[in-house]
Design a protein around this motif. Structure first.
Motif, PDB file in Angstrom:
ATOM      1  N   CYS A   1      49.366  40.119  54.116  1.00  0.00           N
ATOM      2  CA  CYS A   1      49.935  41.118  53.224  1.00  0.00           C
ATOM      3  C   CYS A   1      49.668  40.738  51.766  1.00  0.00           C
ATOM      4  CB  CYS A   1      51.430  41.278  53.476  1.00  0.00           C
ATOM      5  SG  CYS A   1      52.363  39.746  53.526  1.00  0.00           S
ATOM      6  N   ASP A   2      49.799  41.715  50.894  1.00  0.00           N
ATOM      7  CA  ASP A   2      49.510  41.480  49.474  1.00  0.00           C
ATOM      8  C   ASP A   2      50.710  40.833  48.769  1.00  0.00           C
ATOM      9  OD1 ASP A   2      51.361  43.531  49.018  1.00  0.00           O
ATOM     10  OD2 ASP A   2      49.817  45.036  48.668  1.00  0.00           O
ATOM     11  N   ASP A   3      50.518  40.480  47.506  1.00  0.00           N
ATOM     12  CA  ASP A   3      51.555  39.789  46.727  1.00  0.00           C
ATOM     13  C   ASP A   3      52.843  40.599  46.616  1.00  0.00           C
ATOM     14  OD1 ASP A   3      49.932  37.607  46.312  1.00  0.00           O
ATOM     15  OD2 ASP A   3      49.231  38.279  44.350  1.00  0.00           O
ATOM     16  N   GLU A   4      52.715  41.914  46.414  1.00  0.00           N
ATOM     17  CA  GLU A   4      53.904  42.758  46.272  1.00  0.00           C
ATOM     18  C   GLU A   4      54.714  42.738  47.571  1.00  0.00           C
ATOM     19  OE1 GLU A   4      56.552  45.912  46.777  1.00  0.00           O
ATOM     20  OE2 GLU A   4      54.615  45.985  47.791  1.00  0.00           O
ATOM     21  N   MET A   5      54.050  42.857  48.695  1.00  0.00           N
ATOM     22  CA  MET A   5      54.750  42.866  49.971  1.00  0.00           C
ATOM     23  C   MET A   5      55.354  41.495  50.259  1.00  0.00           C
ATOM     24  SD  MET A   5      53.450  44.100  53.682  1.00  0.00           S
ATOM     25  CE  MET A   5      53.469  45.812  53.168  1.00  0.00           C
TER      26      MET A   5
ATOM     27  N   HIS B   1      59.688  37.297  56.141  1.00  0.00           N
ATOM     28  CA  HIS B   1      58.943  36.199  56.755  1.00  0.00           C
ATOM     29  C   HIS B   1      58.398  35.220  55.735  1.00  0.00           C
ATOM     30  CE1 HIS B   1      57.930  39.445  59.918  1.00  0.00           C
ATOM     31  NE2 HIS B   1      59.063  38.849  60.240  1.00  0.00           N
ATOM     32  N   ASN B   2      58.382  35.601  54.470  1.00  0.00           N
ATOM     33  CA  ASN B   2      57.803  34.767  53.415  1.00  0.00           C
ATOM     34  C   ASN B   2      58.806  33.691  53.004  1.00  0.00           C
ATOM     35  OD1 ASN B   2      56.026  33.766  51.561  1.00  0.00           O
ATOM     36  ND2 ASN B   2      56.363  35.391  50.062  1.00  0.00           N
ATOM     37  N   VAL B   3      58.929  32.682  53.846  1.00  0.00           N
ATOM     38  CA  VAL B   3      59.854  31.579  53.614  1.00  0.00           C
ATOM     39  C   VAL B   3      59.019  30.340  53.307  1.00  0.00           C
ATOM     40  CG1 VAL B   3      61.645  30.144  54.653  1.00  0.00           C
ATOM     41  CG2 VAL B   3      61.512  32.582  55.216  1.00  0.00           C
ATOM     42  N   PRO B   4      59.261  29.670  52.185  1.00  0.00           N
ATOM     43  CA  PRO B   4      58.456  28.487  51.843  1.00  0.00           C
ATOM     44  C   PRO B   4      58.432  27.458  52.980  1.00  0.00           C
ATOM     45  CG  PRO B   4      59.863  29.094  50.011  1.00  0.00           C
ATOM     46  CD  PRO B   4      60.278  29.957  51.173  1.00  0.00           C
ATOM     47  N   GLY B   5      57.239  27.020  53.327  1.00  0.00           N
ATOM     48  CA  GLY B   5      57.070  26.026  54.370  1.00  0.00           C
ATOM     49  C   GLY B   5      57.047  26.585  55.780  1.00  0.00           C
ATOM     50  N   GLU B   6      57.267  27.892  55.933  1.00  0.00           N
ATOM     51  CA  GLU B   6      57.273  28.524  57.252  1.00  0.00           C
ATOM     52  C   GLU B   6      56.080  29.469  57.378  1.00  0.00           C
ATOM     53  OE1 GLU B   6      59.370  28.032  59.829  1.00  0.00           O
ATOM     54  OE2 GLU B   6      60.302  26.445  58.651  1.00  0.00           O
ATOM     55  N   PRO B   7      55.427  29.473  58.540  1.00  0.00           N
ATOM     56  CA  PRO B   7      54.296  30.388  58.729  1.00  0.00           C
ATOM     57  C   PRO B   7      54.768  31.802  59.028  1.00  0.00           C
ATOM     58  CG  PRO B   7      54.686  29.179  60.738  1.00  0.00           C
ATOM     59  CD  PRO B   7      55.641  28.619  59.697  1.00  0.00           C
ATOM     60  N   CYS B   8      53.918  32.755  58.775  1.00  0.00           N
ATOM     61  CA  CYS B   8      54.188  34.142  59.130  1.00  0.00           C
ATOM     62  C   CYS B   8      54.189  34.218  60.659  1.00  0.00           C
ATOM     63  CB  CYS B   8      53.095  35.035  58.542  1.00  0.00           C
ATOM     64  SG  CYS B   8      53.436  36.790  58.691  1.00  0.00           S
ATOM     65  N   PRO B   9      55.245  34.766  61.273  1.00  0.00           N
ATOM     66  CA  PRO B   9      55.319  34.778  62.731  1.00  0.00           C
ATOM     67  C   PRO B   9      54.252  35.665  63.363  1.00  0.00           C
ATOM     68  CG  PRO B   9      57.127  36.030  61.791  1.00  0.00           C
ATOM     69  CD  PRO B   9      56.407  35.387  60.649  1.00  0.00           C
ATOM     70  N   ALA B  10      53.840  35.294  64.557  1.00  0.00           N
ATOM     71  CA  ALA B  10      52.763  36.000  65.250  1.00  0.00           C
ATOM     72  C   ALA B  10      53.107  37.456  65.549  1.00  0.00           C
ATOM     73  CB  ALA B  10      52.407  35.266  66.538  1.00  0.00           C
ATOM     74  N   ASP B  11      54.394  37.782  65.667  1.00  0.00           N
ATOM     75  CA  ASP B  11      54.757  39.163  65.988  1.00  0.00           C
ATOM     76  C   ASP B  11      54.846  40.070  64.757  1.00  0.00           C
ATOM     77  OD1 ASP B  11      57.073  38.023  64.991  1.00  0.00           O
ATOM     78  OD2 ASP B  11      58.361  38.755  66.604  1.00  0.00           O
ATOM     79  N   CYS B  12      54.574  39.543  63.577  1.00  0.00           N
ATOM     80  CA  CYS B  12      54.538  40.359  62.357  1.00  0.00           C
ATOM     81  C   CYS B  12      53.269  41.219  62.379  1.00  0.00           C
ATOM     82  CB  CYS B  12      54.533  39.460  61.118  1.00  0.00           C
ATOM     83  SG  CYS B  12      54.367  40.383  59.565  1.00  0.00           S
ATOM     84  N   HIS B  13      53.419  42.485  62.043  1.00  0.00           N
ATOM     85  CA  HIS B  13      52.267  43.408  62.031  1.00  0.00           C
ATOM     86  C   HIS B  13      51.137  42.901  61.128  1.00  0.00           C
ATOM     87  CE1 HIS B  13      49.980  47.110  61.975  1.00  0.00           C
ATOM     88  NE2 HIS B  13      50.030  47.093  60.659  1.00  0.00           N
TER      89      HIS B  13
END
Length: 99
Positions: free
Chosen positions: A13-17, A23-35
């Motif tokens: 996703c872009d910076d605005e999103m 899901h944008n939590v420092p140190g955590e990856p974007c989860p696989a079920d995110c579109h």
């Protein structure tokens, strides 16, 4: 890895999103079920080789999306834990594959 894509460093996703994404939590990856975590790059291939998939030297924290952590491209070309700079701590359990 000269010339190869370091796609595991890019979120879907872009910076605005990202500024409002839960899901944008420092140190955590974007989860696989995110579109937006879906990968349609030509380098993406789900790994089926257990020995490649369970590589304990791979720096899984280098991927910003969970889906990269099972991708053959990342598993073969991604950085190793030994490539990290001084003082960078590994997230989570370093023995994640021990049963």
């Amino acid at each position: 890895m000269e010339g190869a894509a370091r796609c595991w460093t890019l979120r879907g996703c872009d910076d605005e999103m990202q500024s409002r994404c839960p899901h944008n939590v420092p140190g955590e990856p974007c989860p696989a079920d995110c579109h937006y975590a879906a990968c349609d790059r030509p380098t993406h291939e789900v790994c089926e080789d257990v020995l490649v998939l369970l590589n304990p030297t791979r720096d899984y924290d280098a991927s910003v999306k969970e889906v990269c952590r099972v991708c053959t491209h990342f598993l073969k070309h991604g950085p190793d834990v030994a490539d990290r700079g001084e003082g960078v701590m590994r997230q989570g359990n370093p023995n994640r594959f021990l049963l």
